[in-house]
Enzyme design. Structure first.
Site, PDB file in Angstrom:
ATOM      1  N   GLY A   1       0.898  -0.912  -0.075  1.00 50.84           N
ATOM      2  CA  GLY A   1       0.050   0.042   0.011  1.00 50.84           C
ATOM      3  C   GLY A   1       0.921   1.239   0.205  1.00 50.84           C
TER       4      GLY A   1
ATOM      5  N   ILE B   1      -0.663   7.181   3.728  1.00 46.44           N
ATOM      6  CA  ILE B   1       0.205   6.814   4.667  1.00 46.44           C
ATOM      7  C   ILE B   1       1.489   5.898   4.142  1.00 46.44           C
ATOM      8  CG2 ILE B   1       0.777   5.646   6.924  1.00 46.44           C
ATOM      9  CD1 ILE B   1      -2.369   6.418   7.565  1.00 46.44           C
TER      10      ILE B   1
ATOM     11  N   ASP C   1      -1.707  -8.144  -5.084  1.00 44.85           N
ATOM     12  CA  ASP C   1      -2.963  -8.183  -4.224  1.00 44.85           C
ATOM     13  C   ASP C   1      -2.564  -8.884  -3.059  1.00 44.85           C
ATOM     14  OD1 ASP C   1      -5.073  -8.556  -3.076  1.00 44.85           O
ATOM     15  OD2 ASP C   1      -6.275  -8.904  -4.793  1.00 44.85           O
ATOM     16  N   VAL C   2      -2.683  -8.120  -1.765  1.00 44.67           N
ATOM     17  CA  VAL C   2      -2.022  -9.007  -0.564  1.00 44.67           C
ATOM     18  C   VAL C   2      -3.178 -10.097  -0.185  1.00 44.67           C
ATOM     19  CG1 VAL C   2      -0.523  -6.980   0.195  1.00 44.67           C
ATOM     20  CG2 VAL C   2      -3.119  -7.135   0.935  1.00 44.67           C
TER      21      VAL C   2
ATOM     22  N   ASN D   1       1.102  -2.280   5.303  1.00 39.15           N
ATOM     23  CA  ASN D   1       0.618  -1.245   5.539  1.00 39.15           C
ATOM     24  C   ASN D   1      -0.908  -1.162   4.924  1.00 39.15           C
ATOM     25  OD1 ASN D   1       0.141   1.708   5.896  1.00 39.15           O
ATOM     26  ND2 ASN D   1       0.102   1.662   3.745  1.00 39.15           N
TER      27      ASN D   1
ATOM     28  N   SER E   1      -5.049   0.845  13.739  1.00 37.90           N
ATOM     29  CA  SER E   1      -5.897   1.724  13.718  1.00 37.90           C
ATOM     30  C   SER E   1      -6.376   2.128  15.074  1.00 37.90           C
ATOM     31  CB  SER E   1      -7.270   1.421  12.796  1.00 37.90           C
ATOM     32  OG  SER E   1      -8.105   2.663  12.959  1.00 37.90           O
TER      33      SER E   1
ATOM     34  N   TYR F   1     -13.797  -4.057  10.573  1.00 38.59           N
ATOM     35  CA  TYR F   1     -12.436  -3.344  10.720  1.00 38.59           C
ATOM     36  C   TYR F   1     -11.576  -3.384  11.866  1.00 38.59           C
ATOM     37  CZ  TYR F   1      -9.407   0.728   9.536  1.00 38.59           C
ATOM     38  OH  TYR F   1      -8.329   1.578   9.344  1.00 38.59           O
TER      39      TYR F   1
ATOM     40  N   LYS G   1      -7.961  -4.878  12.816  1.00 33.81           N
ATOM     41  CA  LYS G   1      -6.738  -4.067  13.474  1.00 33.81           C
ATOM     42  C   LYS G   1      -6.373  -4.694  14.769  1.00 33.81           C
ATOM     43  CE  LYS G   1      -6.369  -1.380   9.590  1.00 33.81           C
ATOM     44  NZ  LYS G   1      -4.930  -1.443   8.848  1.00 33.81           N
TER      45      LYS G   1
ATOM     46  N   ILE H   1      -6.479  10.524   9.433  1.00 36.90           N
ATOM     47  CA  ILE H   1      -5.447  10.782   8.647  1.00 36.90           C
ATOM     48  C   ILE H   1      -6.045  11.069   7.115  1.00 36.90           C
ATOM     49  CG2 ILE H   1      -3.053  10.543   7.613  1.00 36.90           C
ATOM     50  CD1 ILE H   1      -3.294  10.026  10.823  1.00 36.90           C
TER      51      ILE H   1
HETATM   52  P1  NDP Z   1      -5.158   4.840   1.083  1.00 37.78           P
HETATM   53  O1  NDP Z   1      -6.660   4.350   0.639  1.00 37.78           O
HETATM   54  O2  NDP Z   1      -4.755   6.026   0.781  1.00 37.78           O
HETATM   55  O3  NDP Z   1      -4.105   3.681   0.852  1.00 37.78           O
HETATM   56  C1  NDP Z   1      -4.513   2.406   0.942  1.00 37.78           C
HETATM   57  C2  NDP Z   1      -3.337   1.512   0.391  1.00 37.78           C
HETATM   58  O4  NDP Z   1      -3.690   0.252   0.594  1.00 37.78           O
HETATM   59  C3  NDP Z   1      -3.160   1.859  -1.228  1.00 37.78           C
HETATM   60  O5  NDP Z   1      -2.096   1.817  -1.386  1.00 37.78           O
HETATM   61  C4  NDP Z   1      -3.791   0.605  -1.927  1.00 37.78           C
HETATM   62  O6  NDP Z   1      -3.204   0.359  -3.092  1.00 37.78           O
HETATM   63  C5  NDP Z   1      -3.508  -0.653  -1.015  1.00 37.78           C
HETATM   64  N1  NDP Z   1      -4.298  -1.642  -0.771  1.00 37.78           N
HETATM   65  C6  NDP Z   1      -5.499  -1.913  -0.514  1.00 37.78           C
HETATM   66  N2  NDP Z   1      -6.185  -2.891  -0.899  1.00 37.78           N
HETATM   67  C7  NDP Z   1      -4.948  -3.671  -1.202  1.00 37.78           C
HETATM   68  C8  NDP Z   1      -4.575  -5.094  -1.828  1.00 37.78           C
HETATM   69  N3  NDP Z   1      -5.798  -6.142  -1.674  1.00 37.78           N
HETATM   70  N4  NDP Z   1      -3.612  -5.433  -1.988  1.00 37.78           N
HETATM   71  C9  NDP Z   1      -2.662  -4.423  -2.085  1.00 37.78           C
HETATM   72  N5  NDP Z   1      -2.606  -3.365  -1.784  1.00 37.78           N
HETATM   73  C10 NDP Z   1      -3.755  -2.868  -1.257  1.00 37.78           C
HETATM   74  O7  NDP Z   1      -5.393   4.625   2.849  1.00 37.78           O
HETATM   75  P2  NDP Z   1      -4.529   4.981   4.057  1.00 37.78           P
HETATM   76  O8  NDP Z   1      -3.166   5.401   3.573  1.00 37.78           O
HETATM   77  O9  NDP Z   1      -5.231   5.846   4.943  1.00 37.78           O
HETATM   78  O10 NDP Z   1      -4.255   3.701   4.569  1.00 37.78           O
HETATM   79  C11 NDP Z   1      -3.036   2.947   5.049  1.00 37.78           C
HETATM   80  C12 NDP Z   1      -3.197   2.308   6.244  1.00 37.78           C
HETATM   81  O11 NDP Z   1      -3.599   3.021   7.337  1.00 37.78           O
HETATM   82  C13 NDP Z   1      -4.604   1.109   6.012  1.00 37.78           C
HETATM   83  O12 NDP Z   1      -4.049  -0.263   6.639  1.00 37.78           O
HETATM   84  C14 NDP Z   1      -5.708   1.785   6.975  1.00 37.78           C
HETATM   85  O13 NDP Z   1      -6.425   0.836   7.417  1.00 37.78           O
HETATM   86  C15 NDP Z   1      -4.635   2.435   7.913  1.00 37.78           C
HETATM   87  N6  NDP Z   1      -5.327   3.709   8.832  1.00 37.78           N
HETATM   88  C16 NDP Z   1      -5.879   4.827   8.070  1.00 37.78           C
HETATM   89  C17 NDP Z   1      -6.557   5.609   8.864  1.00 37.78           C
HETATM   90  C18 NDP Z   1      -6.893   6.903   8.254  1.00 37.78           C
HETATM   91  O14 NDP Z   1      -7.667   7.974   8.707  1.00 37.78           O
HETATM   92  N7  NDP Z   1      -6.429   7.341   6.944  1.00 37.78           N
HETATM   93  C19 NDP Z   1      -6.561   5.533  10.261  1.00 37.78           C
HETATM   94  C20 NDP Z   1      -6.285   4.256  11.047  1.00 37.78           C
HETATM   95  C21 NDP Z   1      -5.742   3.403  10.021  1.00 37.78           C
HETATM   96  P3  NDP Z   1      -3.832  -0.405  -4.318  1.00 37.78           P
HETATM   97  O15 NDP Z   1      -5.720   0.269  -4.200  1.00 37.78           O
HETATM   98  O16 NDP Z   1      -3.194   0.309  -5.502  1.00 37.78           O
HETATM   99  O17 NDP Z   1      -3.754  -1.771  -4.186  1.00 37.78           O
END
Ligand code: NDP
Length: 253
Positions: free
Chosen positions: A15, A20, A65-66, A92, A145, A158, A162, A191
């Site tokens: 991610g 983040i 894809d994780v 992440n 989270s 969710y 977490k 965030i």
């Molecule tokens: P974004 O939606 O901006 O980023 C999420 C990232 O995860 C993307 O890069 C996406 O890439 C990747 N992702 C999602 N599903 C998959 C998958 N199946 N395989 C591979 N990659 C995947 O959100 P954030 O940056 O906010 O989130 C990052 C982390 O922080 C997450 O774990 C989220 O739960 C956590 N978090 C965020 C908060 C917030 O308020 N923003 C609060 C608390 C926790 P792609 O779509 O290209 O696969």
């Protein structure tokens, strides 16, 4: 931690193409680390790699894809074909989803658990297999989270995913200390990333949540840079099994 303290090291971020993950990737690159990002959206990943290369380090995007075991193992192989070894691995990737508990379907539950918890398991397992075989220690960082601290309506799946990550990381810290692999979890507050897209336009939600945040704003991806560099560096040898809260004081108010 000096600005070039990560020169000669490699970090992987699942991610890492936005939000983040990219915030951490930029800080790690500025500290001198080569950065490999895993994600599904190849266009976004290519753009992120462009940003990282501009900083002057090596960077690679690997489609992954994780939720898919083969995809994770192939991503690890592709990463190790390019980089000598992985020093820091950031699990992440994650998705968010909210639905009233009485309306929550098994598919809702499974999608969130599979992406957040199973995806973190598969990613960390691949990283640990590599780090243990390499024998040079390392740092594992997962993203939890604040929803695992407070209850949140409609976030049962969710939050379970977490808190599951926190438990997994504590067990890993105990099991992997003998391999000099440190295991810590970052706990973000609210965030401003794509995950908050629906809330961003909700004036009431923004006013209430910033009002109860002592720092008086939502966090930004950049707010995770310093912690990522610290956790990726080799200095904090004794810091493992911890959860680092980065929430502007939200959960203390
Ligand atoms: P974004 O939606 O901006 O980023 C999420 C990232 O995860 C993307 O890069 C996406 O890439 C990747 N992702 C999602 N599903 C998959 C998958 N199946 N395989 C591979 N990659 C995947 O959100 P954030 O940056 O906010 O989130 C990052 C982390 O922080 C997450 O774990 C989220 O739960 C956590 N978090 C965020 C908060 C917030 O308020 N923003 C609060 C608390 C926790 P792609 O779509 O290209 O696969």
């Amino acid at each position: 931690v000096t600005s070039s303290s990560l020169e000669g090291t490699t970090a992987v971020i699942t991610g890492g193409n936005r939000g983040i993950g990219l915030g951490m990737g930029i800080a790690l690159a500025r500290a001198g680390a080569d950065v490999c990002i895993w994600g599904r959206d190849e266009e976004r990943s290519a753009a992120a790699v462009g940003q990282l290369l501009e900083i002057g380090v090596d960077s690679l995007a690997v489609r992954c894809d994780v939720t898919d075991e083969d995809s994770v193992d192939e991503a690890m192989a592709a990463t190790l074909a390019r980089f000598e070894g992985i020093d820091a691995f950031f699990a992440n990737a994650g998705i968010s989803h909210q639905r009233k508990f009485v309306e929550m379907t098994l598919d809702d539950w499974r999608l969130v658990m599979t992406t957040n918890l199973e995806g973190t398991f598969l990613s960390l397992r691949a990283a640990v297999r590599h780090m243990v075989a390499r024998g040079e220690g390392g740092s594992l960082v997962a993203t939890g989270s604040f929803a695992g601290i407070h209850g949140a309506p409609g976030f049962q799946h969710y939050t379970a995913s977490k808190l599951g990550i926190v438990g997994m990381m504590r067990c890993l810290a105990v099991e992997l200390a003998r391999h000099r692999i440190r295991c810590n979890t970052l706990i973000p507050g609210i965030i401003d990333t794509d995950i908050q897209e629906d809330n961003r336009g909700n004036e009431k939600f923004v006013a209430v949540t910033t009002g109860r945040t002592p720092v008086r704003r939502w966090g930004a991806p950049e707010d995770f840079g310093a912690a990522a560099v610290y956790l990726a560096s080799k200095e904090p040898l004794f810091h493992t099994g911890d959860e680092l809260l980065i929430d502007g004081g939200y959960t203390k108010f």
